[in-house]
Motif scaffolding. Structure first.
Motif, mmCIF file in Angstrom:
data_model
loop_
_atom_site.group_PDB
_atom_site.id
_atom_site.type_symbol
_atom_site.label_atom_id
_atom_site.label_comp_id
_atom_site.label_asym_id
_atom_site.label_seq_id
_atom_site.Cartn_x
_atom_site.Cartn_y
_atom_site.Cartn_z
ATOM 1 N N PRO A 44 0.799 -1.234 0.000
ATOM 2 C CA PRO A 44 0.000 0.000 0.000
ATOM 3 C C PRO A 44 0.828 1.279 0.000
ATOM 4 N N VAL A 45 1.943 1.281 0.754
ATOM 5 C CA VAL A 45 2.732 2.500 0.933
ATOM 6 C C VAL A 45 4.212 2.193 0.742
ATOM 7 N N PHE A 46 4.893 3.085 0.063
ATOM 8 C CA PHE A 46 6.347 2.986 -0.089
ATOM 9 C C PHE A 46 6.997 4.107 0.708
ATOM 10 N N LEU A 47 7.955 3.740 1.546
ATOM 11 C CA LEU A 47 8.696 4.705 2.359
ATOM 12 C C LEU A 47 10.035 4.987 1.699
ATOM 13 N N LEU A 48 10.233 6.227 1.284
ATOM 14 C CA LEU A 48 11.472 6.660 0.645
ATOM 15 C C LEU A 48 12.250 7.543 1.615
ATOM 16 N N LEU A 57 18.978 10.004 -7.000
ATOM 17 C CA LEU A 57 18.068 8.862 -7.079
ATOM 18 C C LEU A 57 16.747 9.184 -6.389
ATOM 19 N N ILE A 58 16.825 9.849 -5.242
ATOM 20 C CA ILE A 58 15.604 10.279 -4.552
ATOM 21 C C ILE A 58 14.786 11.181 -5.464
ATOM 22 N N GLU A 59 15.467 12.110 -6.127
ATOM 23 C CA GLU A 59 14.774 13.046 -7.011
ATOM 24 C C GLU A 59 14.124 12.323 -8.188
ATOM 25 N N LYS A 60 14.793 11.303 -8.721
ATOM 26 C CA LYS A 60 14.228 10.534 -9.836
ATOM 27 C C LYS A 60 12.951 9.814 -9.415
ATOM 28 N N ILE A 61 13.001 9.187 -8.239
ATOM 29 C CA ILE A 61 11.835 8.438 -7.765
ATOM 30 C C ILE A 61 10.676 9.384 -7.452
ATOM 31 N N LEU A 62 10.982 10.516 -6.823
ATOM 32 C CA LEU A 62 9.930 11.488 -6.522
ATOM 33 C C LEU A 62 9.301 12.025 -7.801
ATOM 34 N N LYS A 63 10.120 12.290 -8.802
ATOM 35 C CA LYS A 63 9.593 12.788 -10.078
ATOM 36 C C LYS A 63 8.695 11.741 -10.734
ATOM 37 N N LEU A 70 0.754 10.012 -8.148
ATOM 38 C CA LEU A 70 0.651 9.307 -6.878
ATOM 39 C C LEU A 70 0.630 10.321 -5.738
ATOM 40 N N PHE A 71 0.173 9.888 -4.585
ATOM 41 C CA PHE A 71 0.224 10.739 -3.399
ATOM 42 C C PHE A 71 1.653 10.697 -2.848
ATOM 43 N N VAL A 72 2.259 11.859 -2.688
ATOM 44 C CA VAL A 72 3.613 11.960 -2.133
ATOM 45 C C VAL A 72 3.538 12.872 -0.915
ATOM 46 N N ILE A 73 3.797 12.306 0.254
ATOM 47 C CA ILE A 73 3.647 13.050 1.502
ATOM 48 C C ILE A 73 4.984 13.077 2.232
ATOM 49 N N GLU A 74 5.473 14.263 2.481
ATOM 50 C CA GLU A 74 6.747 14.417 3.181
ATOM 51 C C GLU A 74 6.503 14.540 4.680
ATOM 52 N N GLY A 75 7.345 13.886 5.462
ATOM 53 C CA GLY A 75 7.172 13.972 6.908
ATOM 54 C C GLY A 75 8.288 13.262 7.647
ATOM 55 N N CYS A 76 8.135 13.160 8.953
ATOM 56 C CA CYS A 76 9.148 12.514 9.784
ATOM 57 C C CYS A 76 9.073 10.997 9.622
ATOM 58 N N LEU A 77 10.140 10.336 10.011
ATOM 59 C CA LEU A 77 10.152 8.877 9.994
ATOM 60 C C LEU A 77 9.182 8.335 11.039
ATOM 61 N N TRP A 78 8.515 7.251 10.707
ATOM 62 C CA TRP A 78 7.619 6.611 11.660
ATOM 63 C C TRP A 78 8.416 5.919 12.757
ATOM 64 N N ASP A 79 7.788 5.785 13.915
ATOM 65 C CA ASP A 79 8.455 5.111 15.030
ATOM 66 C C ASP A 79 7.416 4.413 15.900
ATOM 67 N N ALA A 103 11.481 12.024 5.407
ATOM 68 C CA ALA A 103 11.128 10.877 4.574
ATOM 69 C C ALA A 103 9.943 11.251 3.699
ATOM 70 N N TRP A 104 9.720 10.439 2.675
ATOM 71 C CA TRP A 104 8.572 10.629 1.790
ATOM 72 C C TRP A 104 7.763 9.337 1.769
ATOM 73 N N TYR A 105 6.468 9.483 1.943
ATOM 74 C CA TYR A 105 5.559 8.341 1.919
ATOM 75 C C TYR A 105 4.741 8.428 0.632
ATOM 76 N N ILE A 106 4.831 7.391 -0.176
ATOM 77 C CA ILE A 106 4.206 7.394 -1.495
ATOM 78 C C ILE A 106 3.153 6.293 -1.554
ATOM 79 N N CYS A 107 1.970 6.643 -2.021
ATOM 80 C CA CYS A 107 0.904 5.649 -2.131
ATOM 81 C C CYS A 107 0.011 5.971 -3.325
ATOM 82 N N ARG A 108 -0.839 5.024 -3.680
ATOM 83 C CA ARG A 108 -1.700 5.167 -4.852
ATOM 84 C C ARG A 108 -3.128 5.537 -4.489
#
Length: 241
Positions: A44-48, A57-63, A70-79, A103-108
């Motif tokens: 469901p979710v990819f953590l970048l 590489l991060i920039e390529k994946i985000l682009k 896709l939904f791209v949400i920037e935020g802190c790392l989960w814990d 980190a960036w959380y990417i989902c569909r």
């Protein structure tokens, strides 16, 4: 789901081939496979951003993610660490350290985007089961990951207590000053040895539990099969170039 003949697949294939040629990037390729698994509906979710990765590489994946709407949400790392038995100051210190990493959380799907935003609003705090569900990792492996984290924190506090001769104020000062945490007692060494066990699968980037690694539990094996089914198609795509 993205068609295997799409331009996106060729871009991902180019990234994977570049990483395969660099032995020092083998830990990164697992995350690229995770992104591929997201695109193919396996997770469901990819953590970048969890694994150190070249900025380009991060920039390529985000682009790619943004181009695919896709939904791209920037935020802190989960814990999901269970800090309950540790001092409050140590919990606040650790969570403060984690909050500094981006980190960036990417989902569909929007429902997952809403879940991600809710967790980020809570400072990245979530349950182990929730993390496993959203990232599509075996629950047993996520639990084992946080068990290792617990042992790391226990060992760290033991070292701080030893260095500070039991003075909690000095322990805090040492932690804030990023003192080197060198284990010396048998318990500290055992905790750190346990904490730093890395048992990654052949495909993907999760850290397997002992049961999955030793074949007692089939959860990681089943997930790897799903990854392999997609990656094999990429190998076929590669031969067509």
């Amino acid at each position: 789901m993205i068609n295997l003949t799409s331009d996106t697949d060729y871009q991902l294939l180019e990234i994977i081939n570049q990483l395969r040629d660099k032995s020092e990037q083998q830990d990164v390729i697992g995350e690229v496979y995770d992104f591929l698994a997201l695109l193919k509906g396996i997770k469901p979710v990819f953590l970048l951003g969890r694994t150190p990765m070249p900025k380009e590489l991060i920039e390529k994946i985000l682009k790619l993610a943004l181009d695919l709407k896709l939904f791209v949400i920037e935020g802190c790392l989960w814990d999901a660490t269970a800090y309950g038995q540790f001092p409050k100051w140590y919990t606040e210190y650790c969570r403060g350290q984690i909050s500094e990493f981006k980190a960036w959380y990417i989902c569909r799907e929007e429902q997952f985007a809403m879940s991600i935003e809710k967790i980020i609003d809570l400072g990245g705090i979530l349950s182990m089961d929730e993390e496993a569900r959203l990232l599509g990792y075996p629950v047993c492996c996520v639990n084992a990951h946080y068990n290792r984290a617990h042992r790391y924190h226990r060992g760290s506090l033991s070292i701080l207590k030893r260095l500070a001769k039991g003075n909690e104020q000095v322990m805090q000062e040492l932690a804030m000053g990023n003192v080197q945490l060198a284990p010396k007692t048998n318990e500290e060494i055992e905790d750190f040895d346990f904490a730093f066990q890395i048992q990654t699968p052949h495909l993907g980037s999760w850290n397997m539990c002992d049961e999955c690694k030793n074949g007692i539990n089939s959860s990681s094996n089943e997930l790897e099969k799903k990854y392999l089914s997609v990656i094999e198609k990429f190998l076929k795509l590669n031969s067509m170039q």
